[in-house]
Motif scaffolding. Structure first.
Motif, PDB file in Angstrom:
ATOM      1  N   GLN A 131      -5.835   2.487   0.209  1.00 15.86           N
ATOM      2  CA  GLN A 131      -5.172   1.445  -0.574  1.00 15.86           C
ATOM      3  C   GLN A 131      -5.054   0.154   0.221  1.00 15.86           C
ATOM      4  N   TYR A 132      -4.694   0.260   1.499  1.00 12.85           N
ATOM      5  CA  TYR A 132      -4.599  -0.936   2.332  1.00 12.85           C
ATOM      6  C   TYR A 132      -5.972  -1.585   2.478  1.00 12.85           C
ATOM      7  N   THR A 182      -3.154   6.051   1.651  1.00 15.23           N
ATOM      8  CA  THR A 182      -2.541   4.807   2.120  1.00 15.23           C
ATOM      9  C   THR A 182      -3.556   3.934   2.843  1.00 15.23           C
ATOM     10  N   THR A 194       1.176   3.775  -3.278  1.00 13.17           N
ATOM     11  CA  THR A 194       0.617   5.118  -3.140  1.00 13.17           C
ATOM     12  C   THR A 194       1.656   6.182  -3.438  1.00 13.17           C
ATOM     13  N   ALA A 202       0.798  -1.221   0.000  1.00 11.69           N
ATOM     14  CA  ALA A 202       0.000   0.000   0.000  1.00 11.69           C
ATOM     15  C   ALA A 202       0.834   1.275   0.000  1.00 11.69           C
TER      16      ALA A 202
END
Length: 300
Positions: free
Chosen positions: A89-90, A86, A37, A33
């Motif tokens: 994305q995670y 972030t 990013t 992630a």
């Protein structure tokens, strides 16, 4: 440019942002992630750098000079962007694209709530029923019998809080500096550098991961970050801000459609009801203030 053409640009922006959720789940090439990013944000920053430099020279040389508070605000904007992106994305790695798309949209009602309680700014009464619909939809859509949320849903919900702060500070900095492209480019570079400075030593990606994830990096960096933001800025110069917010919020719908088309995701009856409630809440927040303003203009 006509209002219809401007709205078409904003719709294209929403399509790009919505479909990027699929790329963020399956197109990272093994990058985790933080590194993904950081890389995509640097690509976006480099892409709009020439436009940002041109705007900076015009504003700094003629309209107003940039000071320390301006640069501090841009750095803070980038840090908030890095945190939100972030976390999102995670979360995307651990939930469905459909859930991620709709749960991210929780930032829409969060923006006026934060403005009211923290910044003491007036908000339209429609935010309260809209927020209730979004919270109820979140509960239903996440399969929350007994609040059994997926791990990724928690991360995406957390990211929506930072997206809300990001929307507020971006608007503040764009007005303050009169240079939205400079703000955008600066925040992308700050976010990108933070991502690589933390991601490279912590996640220790292999070089082959960058090669395998090149399509995802370019799609998310050039289209979602670079082109998407530029189209948004151009479109919002020629259309009403309420219209723009409604059109851009449709990225949640395009995320769900992309999940169905490319990842074979399916919405059950309960999940569909939850998604519909979230979208309805977003529409309440955006439409009712616009309707009331137009009614006042007609009556006056």
């Amino acid at each position: 440019m006509s209002r219809l053409q401007a709205n078409s640009l904003l719709l294209l922006t929403a399509i790009i942002w919505g479909t990027t959720f699929v790329v963020q789940q399956v197109g990272t090439g093994g990058l985790q992630a933080i590194t993904f990013t950081g890389t995509r944000m640097l690509v976006g920053g480099i892409f709009i750098l020439p436009l940002a430099i041109r705007q900076f020279r015009r504003v700094h040389g003629g309209e107003r000079r940039f000071g320390r508070l301006d640069w501090f605000g841009i750095i803070l904007t980038g840090v908030i962007l890095f945190t939100g992106a972030t976390l999102q994305q995670y979360g995307i790695f651990h939930t469905t694209v459909t859930n991620a798309g709709f749960l991210t949209a929780l930032y829409v009602p969060l923006v006026p709530i934060i403005s009211f309680f923290l910044l003491r700014r007036k908000v339209h009464w429609a935010v309260w029923p809209g927020s209730a619909c979004c919270l109820a939809g979140t509960y239903i859509m996440s399969g929350a019998q007994g609040l059994d949320l997926r791990l990724g849903d928690f991360w995406v919900i957390a990211s929506s809080l930072f997206w809300a702060f990001h929307v507020i500070i971006v608007g503040t900095m764009a007005v303050r500096t009169r240079a939205p492209l400079v703000v955008a480019c600066g925040q992308f570079f700050v976010c990108g550098l933070c991502g690589l400075a933390i991601g490279l030593p912590v996640e220790q990606p292999e070089l082959v991961f960058f090669h395998n994830g090149l399509f995802g990096i370019l799609y998310a960096g050039l289209l979602s970050t670079g082109v998407g933001f530029t189209l948004q800025v151009v479109g919002q110069r020629f259309t009403h801000e309420a219209d723009a917010a409604i059109i851009l919020s449709s990225e949640t719908v395009f995320a769900a459609l992309a999940g169905v088309l490319f990842l074979a995701e399916r919405l059950g009856a309960a999940e569909f009801s939850g998604a519909a409630l979230i979208f309805f809440g977003i529409m309440i927040v955006q439409l009712l203030p616009m309707v009331r303003r137009r009614a006042r203009r007609l009556s006056g």
